[in-house]
Design a protein around this motif. Structure first.
Motif, PDB file in Angstrom:
ATOM      1  N   ARG A  26     126.996  64.158 -17.232  1.00  0.00           N
ATOM      2  CA  ARG A  26     126.166  65.301 -17.641  1.00  0.00           C
ATOM      3  C   ARG A  26     126.792  66.128 -18.773  1.00  0.00           C
ATOM      4  O   ARG A  26     126.330  67.213 -19.076  1.00  0.00           O
ATOM      5  CB  ARG A  26     125.893  66.221 -16.435  1.00  0.00           C
ATOM      6  CG  ARG A  26     125.031  65.629 -15.318  1.00  0.00           C
ATOM      7  CD  ARG A  26     123.638  65.162 -15.813  1.00  0.00           C
ATOM      8  NE  ARG A  26     122.990  66.035 -16.765  1.00  0.00           N
ATOM      9  CZ  ARG A  26     122.188  67.062 -16.445  1.00  0.00           C
ATOM     10  NH1 ARG A  26     121.949  67.333 -15.182  1.00  0.00           N
ATOM     11  NH2 ARG A  26     121.630  67.784 -17.388  1.00  0.00           N
ATOM     12  N   VAL A  59     119.405  62.912 -24.210  1.00  0.00           N
ATOM     13  CA  VAL A  59     118.830  62.324 -23.001  1.00  0.00           C
ATOM     14  C   VAL A  59     118.411  60.895 -23.311  1.00  0.00           C
ATOM     15  O   VAL A  59     117.831  60.607 -24.350  1.00  0.00           O
ATOM     16  CB  VAL A  59     117.653  63.163 -22.438  1.00  0.00           C
ATOM     17  CG1 VAL A  59     116.570  63.384 -23.458  1.00  0.00           C
ATOM     18  CG2 VAL A  59     117.058  62.504 -21.186  1.00  0.00           C
ATOM     19  N   ALA A  77     113.146  67.957 -19.916  1.00  0.00           N
ATOM     20  CA  ALA A  77     114.503  68.400 -20.275  1.00  0.00           C
ATOM     21  C   ALA A  77     114.510  69.066 -21.641  1.00  0.00           C
ATOM     22  O   ALA A  77     115.205  70.065 -21.868  1.00  0.00           O
ATOM     23  CB  ALA A  77     115.465  67.219 -20.249  1.00  0.00           C
ATOM     24  N   SER A  82     123.871  66.473 -21.492  1.00  0.00           N
ATOM     25  CA  SER A  82     123.646  65.023 -21.499  1.00  0.00           C
ATOM     26  C   SER A  82     122.881  64.692 -20.233  1.00  0.00           C
ATOM     27  O   SER A  82     123.159  65.270 -19.170  1.00  0.00           O
ATOM     28  CB  SER A  82     124.970  64.233 -21.482  1.00  0.00           C
ATOM     29  OG  SER A  82     125.648  64.368 -22.706  1.00  0.00           O
ATOM     30  N   LEU A  83     121.930  63.796 -20.355  1.00  0.00           N
ATOM     31  CA  LEU A  83     121.142  63.383 -19.191  1.00  0.00           C
ATOM     32  C   LEU A  83     120.813  61.905 -19.307  1.00  0.00           C
ATOM     33  O   LEU A  83     120.310  61.463 -20.349  1.00  0.00           O
ATOM     34  CB  LEU A  83     119.851  64.210 -19.112  1.00  0.00           C
ATOM     35  CG  LEU A  83     118.881  63.871 -17.973  1.00  0.00           C
ATOM     36  CD1 LEU A  83     119.516  64.113 -16.607  1.00  0.00           C
ATOM     37  CD2 LEU A  83     117.583  64.681 -18.109  1.00  0.00           C
ATOM     38  N   ASN A  84     121.136  61.149 -18.261  1.00  0.00           N
ATOM     39  CA  ASN A  84     120.876  59.715 -18.259  1.00  0.00           C
ATOM     40  C   ASN A  84     119.882  59.361 -17.161  1.00  0.00           C
ATOM     41  O   ASN A  84     120.149  59.615 -15.978  1.00  0.00           O
ATOM     42  CB  ASN A  84     122.189  58.954 -18.048  1.00  0.00           C
ATOM     43  CG  ASN A  84     123.097  59.082 -19.255  1.00  0.00           C
ATOM     44  OD1 ASN A  84     122.867  58.481 -20.293  1.00  0.00           O
ATOM     45  ND2 ASN A  84     124.133  59.919 -19.139  1.00  0.00           N
ATOM     46  N   GLN A 139     110.312  63.122 -17.575  1.00  0.00           N
ATOM     47  CA  GLN A 139     111.560  63.857 -17.270  1.00  0.00           C
ATOM     48  C   GLN A 139     112.307  64.230 -18.552  1.00  0.00           C
ATOM     49  O   GLN A 139     112.878  65.313 -18.664  1.00  0.00           O
ATOM     50  CB  GLN A 139     112.501  62.981 -16.433  1.00  0.00           C
ATOM     51  CG  GLN A 139     112.263  62.971 -14.954  1.00  0.00           C
ATOM     52  CD  GLN A 139     113.327  62.068 -14.314  1.00  0.00           C
ATOM     53  OE1 GLN A 139     113.072  60.879 -14.077  1.00  0.00           O
ATOM     54  NE2 GLN A 139     114.498  62.598 -14.037  1.00  0.00           N
TER      55      GLN A 139
END
Ligand SMILES: [Zn+2]
Length: 344
Positions: free
Chosen positions: A233, A213, A266, A242-244, A262
């Protein structure tokens, strides 16, 4: 806290690079690491020489040919260029037209994606020991230590499996995260550098065991440009890992810290059992590359939030350039991290 750092990391000495059509002084200077090291030692942290874990852990993440390339790149360049210059390619590999050539100029263009990663006489030793600092940190977490800071310089999070990019050669955080998998089932990488860690994302994009992330400035008009948009993702086994968190230029501290919340959420949802922080200080308002508003207090807030996860944590240094608050931001982050860990 232990600070893992080797003096040879100072040997990579880039002179300048191209920006806004001009050749300007290169921001990723050895002095960054000197400032960070000295300020943290003065604040009571303990400098520790990383052990030599060899190229095995590096090649577990990077293409072996890419790693071996740096063993002789400078010497080959010096023989080719016949003068006192540093190695910068004037060709780059193309999409779809990507055979590996044999000559040094072509290989430089094959393995580096911009002009920000020149190879200098000390580059090989510097990137090797920067990676060792990260590997040794991971090794210590595997051995039961709880919180360690790897003062990695050159940084790593823009480097992918076989490409240098954005001052980065070996992806220290990715190498450490992969190494941690020897003990920990689910590893979380929290990337809080102002630039997206696209190399790290690329390395783990199809893996579900390492969650990446990143919080960063919108790449549509800011480096690294070509990845880490909000809709990315992960793929295959890595889908969802995956997190952007994408910030507009000019975003201010409370909104950035909400983004860090956030990231931590996650990590909880992923049920991570170890954390690697890709720790950039270039979100700071006065950083030469910053487009955000963020202060030492903000870095303290980020540290407290991450430490609240109460997981074994490896801090891996990424960006943060020669602005007035660089060293102090590191001092405040590490102090807050230690305090939070003691309070749990
Ligand atoms: Zn950065």
């Amino acid at each position: 806290m232990k600070i893992l750092f080797d003096e040879r990391q100072l040997l990579h000495a880039p002179l300048d690079y191209f920006r806004q059509g001009k050749q300007i002084p290169h921001p990723e200077q050895p002095q960054r690491a000197v400032l960070l090291r000295d300020a943290l030692v003065a604040d009571g942290h303990r400098l520790v020489q990383p052990g030599d874990h060899g190229t095995g852990p590096i090649k577990a993440v990077h293409d072996a040919g890419y790693v071996d390339f740096f063993e002789t790149a400078w010497e080959r360049w010096a023989a080719y260029a016949d003068g006192d210059t540093i190695a910068v390619p004037n060709y780059h590999v193309s999409h779809g037209l990507n055979r590996l050539p044999t000559g040094i100029v072509g290989q430089l263009g094959y393995y580096t994606t911009d002009t920000a990663c020149p190879v200098t006489p000390g580059t090989r030793d510097a990137i090797y020991w920067s990676a060792q600092a990260a590997i040794d940190g991971a090794h210590r977490l595997i051995g039961g230590e709880d919180l360690v800071y790897s003062l990695c310089r050159p940084p790593g999070h823009h480097a992918s499996r076989m490409n240098s990019n954005g001052f980065c050669f070996f992806n220290n955080a990715a190498i450490a995260a992969h190494h941690l998998r020897q003990k920990f089932e689910r590893v979380m990488i929290l990337d809080i550098d102002t630039h997206a860690g696209q190399g790290t994302q690329d390395i783990f994009y199809e893996r579900g065991d390492v969650f990446f992330v990143s919080i960063h400035v919108d790449p549509s008009d800011y480096p690294p440009f070509f990845a880490c948009y909000a809709d990315e993702r992960g793929r295959g086994a890595g889908l969802g890992a995956s997190l952007n968190i994408v910030l507009d230029k000019g975003t201010e501290e409370p909104d950035i810290l909400a983004g860090v919340d956030q990231m931590v959420a996650a990590a909880r949802e992923f049920q991570a059992d170890a954390v690697v922080v890709s720790l950039g200080f270039d979100m700071a308002t006065d950083d030469p590359l910053s487009e955000l508003t963020f202060s030492g207090t903000g870095f303290e807030g980020a540290a407290a939030r991450i430490m609240a996860l109460n997981l074994p944590t490896l801090l891996v240094q990424e960006g943060g350039y020669l602005g007035p608050s660089l060293a102090n931001n590191a001092v405040q982050f590490l102090r807050a991290a230690e305090t939070a860990r003691r309070d749990i």
